[in-house]
Design a protein around this motif. Structure first.
Motif, PDB file in Angstrom:
ATOM      1  N   ALA A  49      79.392   6.484 -30.521  1.00 49.27           N
ATOM      2  CA  ALA A  49      80.438   6.954 -29.615  1.00 49.27           C
ATOM      3  C   ALA A  49      79.884   7.367 -28.258  1.00 49.27           C
ATOM      4  N   GLY A  50      78.554   7.323 -28.104  1.00 55.87           N
ATOM      5  CA  GLY A  50      77.944   7.713 -26.845  1.00 55.87           C
ATOM      6  C   GLY A  50      78.026   9.188 -26.554  1.00 55.87           C
ATOM      7  N   LEU A  51      78.089  10.006 -27.612  1.00 58.35           N
ATOM      8  CA  LEU A  51      78.239  11.454 -27.434  1.00 58.35           C
ATOM      9  C   LEU A  51      76.889  12.152 -27.484  1.00 58.35           C
ATOM     10  N   ALA A  52      76.688  13.075 -26.555  1.00 61.64           N
ATOM     11  CA  ALA A  52      75.459  13.863 -26.522  1.00 61.64           C
ATOM     12  C   ALA A  52      75.774  15.248 -25.992  1.00 61.64           C
ATOM     13  N   LEU A  53      74.898  16.199 -26.305  1.00 63.75           N
ATOM     14  CA  LEU A  53      74.971  17.557 -25.772  1.00 63.75           C
ATOM     15  C   LEU A  53      73.831  17.756 -24.802  1.00 63.75           C
ATOM     16  N   ARG A  54      74.146  18.355 -23.645  1.00 63.05           N
ATOM     17  CA  ARG A  54      73.113  18.711 -22.673  1.00 63.05           C
ATOM     18  C   ARG A  54      73.153  20.208 -22.466  1.00 63.05           C
ATOM     19  N   ALA A  55      71.997  20.857 -22.605  1.00 64.39           N
ATOM     20  CA  ALA A  55      71.919  22.308 -22.490  1.00 64.39           C
ATOM     21  C   ALA A  55      71.815  22.727 -21.032  1.00 64.39           C
ATOM     22  N   LEU A  56      72.591  23.758 -20.676  1.00 65.13           N
ATOM     23  CA  LEU A  56      72.522  24.371 -19.353  1.00 65.13           C
ATOM     24  C   LEU A  56      72.247  25.860 -19.525  1.00 65.13           C
ATOM     25  N   ALA A  57      71.147  26.328 -19.000  1.00 66.42           N
ATOM     26  CA  ALA A  57      70.852  27.761 -19.066  1.00 66.42           C
ATOM     27  C   ALA A  57      71.873  28.510 -18.220  1.00 66.42           C
ATOM     28  N   THR A  58      72.598  29.429 -18.855  1.00 65.23           N
ATOM     29  CA  THR A  58      73.623  30.210 -18.154  1.00 65.23           C
ATOM     30  C   THR A  58      73.475  31.684 -18.514  1.00 65.23           C
ATOM     31  N   PRO A  59      72.367  32.322 -18.112  1.00 69.48           N
ATOM     32  CA  PRO A  59      72.159  33.730 -18.450  1.00 69.48           C
ATOM     33  C   PRO A  59      73.209  34.616 -17.793  1.00 69.48           C
ATOM     34  N   GLY A  60      73.418  35.772 -18.397  1.00 65.89           N
ATOM     35  CA  GLY A  60      74.377  36.735 -17.865  1.00 65.89           C
ATOM     36  C   GLY A  60      74.998  37.543 -18.977  1.00 65.89           C
ATOM     37  N   HIS A  61      75.643  36.869 -19.906  1.00 62.78           N
ATOM     38  CA  HIS A  61      76.178  37.572 -21.077  1.00 62.78           C
ATOM     39  C   HIS A  61      75.012  38.108 -21.904  1.00 62.78           C
ATOM     40  N   THR A  62      73.995  37.301 -22.038  1.00 60.25           N
ATOM     41  CA  THR A  62      72.683  37.696 -22.568  1.00 60.25           C
ATOM     42  C   THR A  62      71.628  37.000 -21.700  1.00 60.25           C
ATOM     43  N   PRO A  63      70.381  37.455 -21.744  1.00 56.86           N
ATOM     44  CA  PRO A  63      69.355  36.797 -20.924  1.00 56.86           C
ATOM     45  C   PRO A  63      69.112  35.345 -21.319  1.00 56.86           C
ATOM     46  N   HIS A  64      69.324  35.014 -22.598  1.00 57.61           N
ATOM     47  CA  HIS A  64      69.010  33.675 -23.083  1.00 57.61           C
ATOM     48  C   HIS A  64      70.233  32.770 -23.210  1.00 57.61           C
ATOM     49  N   HIS A  65      71.378  33.209 -22.742  1.00 54.82           N
ATOM     50  CA  HIS A  65      72.622  32.472 -22.969  1.00 54.82           C
ATOM     51  C   HIS A  65      72.514  31.027 -22.478  1.00 54.82           C
ATOM     52  N   THR A  66      73.021  30.116 -23.272  1.00 57.03           N
ATOM     53  CA  THR A  66      72.981  28.693 -22.962  1.00 57.03           C
ATOM     54  C   THR A  66      74.349  28.074 -23.203  1.00 57.03           C
ATOM     55  N   SER A  67      74.833  27.287 -22.235  1.00 58.19           N
ATOM     56  CA  SER A  67      76.048  26.508 -22.404  1.00 58.19           C
ATOM     57  C   SER A  67      75.664  25.079 -22.780  1.00 58.19           C
ATOM     58  N   TYR A  68      76.606  24.360 -23.362  1.00 61.25           N
ATOM     59  CA  TYR A  68      76.331  22.989 -23.810  1.00 61.25           C
ATOM     60  C   TYR A  68      77.401  22.053 -23.257  1.00 61.25           C
ATOM     61  N   VAL A  69      76.962  21.071 -22.501  1.00 61.49           N
ATOM     62  CA  VAL A  69      77.865  20.083 -21.919  1.00 61.49           C
ATOM     63  C   VAL A  69      78.009  18.918 -22.897  1.00 61.49           C
ATOM     64  N   LEU A  70      79.226  18.618 -23.274  1.00 58.03           N
ATOM     65  CA  LEU A  70      79.497  17.449 -24.113  1.00 58.03           C
ATOM     66  C   LEU A  70      79.696  16.250 -23.195  1.00 58.03           C
ATOM     67  N   GLU A  71      78.839  15.252 -23.369  1.00 55.88           N
ATOM     68  CA  GLU A  71      78.889  14.062 -22.523  1.00 55.88           C
ATOM     69  C   GLU A  71      79.287  12.844 -23.345  1.00 55.88           C
ATOM     70  N   GLU A  72      80.134  12.020 -22.763  1.00 54.43           N
ATOM     71  CA  GLU A  72      80.517  10.746 -23.366  1.00 54.43           C
ATOM     72  C   GLU A  72      80.008   9.644 -22.449  1.00 54.43           C
ATOM     73  N   ASN A  73      79.035   8.903 -22.955  1.00 50.95           N
ATOM     74  CA  ASN A  73      78.394   7.837 -22.160  1.00 50.95           C
ATOM     75  C   ASN A  73      77.901   8.362 -20.811  1.00 50.95           C
ATOM     76  N   GLY A  74      77.302   9.558 -20.871  1.00 55.07           N
ATOM     77  CA  GLY A  74      76.692  10.142 -19.694  1.00 55.07           C
ATOM     78  C   GLY A  74      77.626  10.922 -18.794  1.00 55.07           C
TER      79      GLY A  74
END
Length: 454
Positions: A102-127
């Motif tokens: 399906a061309g699905l992948a997760l890309r991690a984005l460091a988004t500190p603030g709520h905690t120092p290590h907080h990470t968001s995840y971008v769901l990508e379809e074919n990039g």
């Protein structure tokens, strides 16, 4: 094609997500009762290949470790989170394939603030970014609060939260769906969520974090922070150590003698019925936490941590639902439980306790001197207006401050009635003459009561 299913955890104001393609899927920030997640995956006919955490949660016990063990999924946790178990450490920019056909992948984005290590995840379809799981970072109309880790880090994390929101807005297309974990009533949110769904473009147009400069935003964010639920202290360590599998088997059945014995021993006996039914008749000394309210949050906030609790429910179904909800915040096993009605919960010859309910109009018409009006709302709520002459003791502090309530009949109110009922039950158990004001605070001024503001 991809899908995203939302798994509501309404009692805690949170959401978890199952997202994937035709064969495999990822679970984001799962609740402790993982059977709901497994059932959702089964309905979709997909295998859970990845379980991810945006951060070590402060408001609930995660089911991530157990879900990964049961399903054989890779368990992704931000690298900066200190944990005691094996996991896949996630760093900024890491990519993980979710469903290759399906061309699905997760890309991690460091988004500190709520905690120092907080990470968001971008769901990508074919990039192409189609959704972003923002955890406690960018919420709908607000952001996650930055004061749950360490007081000395709060301002630094607030500034990081502002920067992280701007990073998400700058790097993702406007059409990217924003899928936060917190913000639907959770105390992890710094403000009230504005709507049920959103996109990056909508947040750019409405979210204060994206409309204001850092200094102004941080100043207002810090000024608006309210008290933190006491049980949060125990959630982070539990999640770092690795939570045990949840046990939702029925608790031992308590008869009237055992209920009386547990009350005499100073244990908590909690009546889960609606506040109207409780006020009309209940076991003397029991406390009222409605099953339909924010039960887990308030019970876990008020009860001395580790104190045994016995649950009184109308039905086995109500009991099972509450047991599940309490397990999510680390109250794993009720000491005992009973179902039915209050007449079955008291020993032969013992009378039920009761207290009256009223409205703000009743209070305004009450001429007797010496009446105590007790406001149990939080500080932030009271700052918007309060009944002249009322005593203010926030509900979460009331168990330790009962002696501060002046003598006389106590008319206790909150913003809508649920918390007033909890407070009334605490006062009633302490032998006070109490009236529960079961009304919206908006009605107080309309009833003729004088409302003051700070």
């Amino acid at each position: 094609m991809f899908f995203v299913d939302t798994i509501e955890v309404a009692g805690l104001g949170n959401r978890s997500y199952l997202a994937g393609g035709e064969r495999t899927a990822v679970v984001v920030d799962p609740p402790r009762d993982i059977d709901r997640v497994i059932a959702a995956a089964a309905r979709r006919g997909v295998r859970v290949s990845h379980v991810v955490e945006t951060h070590l949660h402060n408001d609930y016990v995660t089911g991530g470790l157990e879900l990964a063990r049961v399903t054989g999924a890779a368990y992704l946790v931000p690298a900066g989170a200190r944990v005691s178990y094996r996991r896949v450490s996630v760093h900024d920019g890491d990519r993980h394939d979710i469903d290759t056909p399906a061309g699905l992948a997760l890309r991690a984005l460091a988004t500190p603030g709520h905690t120092p290590h907080h990470t968001s995840y971008v769901l990508e379809e074919n990039g192409t970014a189609v959704a972003v799981f923002t955890g406690g970072s960018l919420l709908i109309g607000t952001v996650g609060r930055p004061d749950l880790v360490e007081p000395r880090l709060t301002e630094q994390l607030a500034r990081a939260q502002h920067a992280s929101a701007h990073r998400l807005a700058a790097e993702l297309p406007d059409g990217t769906e924003v899928l936060p974990t917190h913000g639907f009533g959770s105390f992890c949110s710094s403000g009230q969520a504005q709507g049920a769904s959103s996109t990056i473009g909508k947040e750019k147009a409405s979210n204060e974090a994206l409309l204001r400069d850092a200094d102004d935003f941080v100043a207002d964010l810090l000024a608006g922070l309210d008290d933190i639920p006491a049980y949060y202290t125990h959630m982070g360590p539990a999640n770092a150590a690795g939570p045990a599998p949840v046990d939702l088997t029925p608790p031992a059945v308590a008869d009237a003698e055992e209920i009386a014995s547990r009350l005499a021993a100073g244990e908590w006996v909690v009546d889960l019925r609606h506040r109207l039914a409780f006020a009309e008749g209940h076991v003397a000394g029991s406390f009222n936490f409605e099953a339909a309210g924010q039960l887990a949050t308030y019970l876990a906030w008020l009860i001395p941590w580790g104190k045994p609790v016995t649950l009184l429910a109308e039905s086995p179904g109500q009991l099972a639902a509450v047991q599940r909800e309490l397990a999510r915040v680390g109250i794993d096993r009720p000491a005992a439980a009973a179902t039915g009605g209050p007449e079955q919960w008291v020993r032969r010859g013992e009378a039920l306790a009761s207290f009256p309910r009223a409205t703000f109009a009743d209070l305004a018409a009450h001429p007797e001197p010496g009446v105590v009006v007790l406001d149990v709302r939080r500080d932030g709520e009271r700052s918007g207006g309060y009944v002249e002459g009322s005593v203010h003791i926030p509900l979460h502090t009331l168990p330790g401050r009962l002696a501060e309530v002046p003598g006389g009949q106590v008319w206790v109110h909150c913003g809508g009635g649920m918390r007033a009922a909890i407070a009334a039950s605490l006062l009633d158990a302490a032998g006070r003459d109490v009236v529960a004001v079961d009304d919206s605070f908006d009605a107080a001024g309309k009833a003729g009561l004088t409302i003051r503001t700070r």
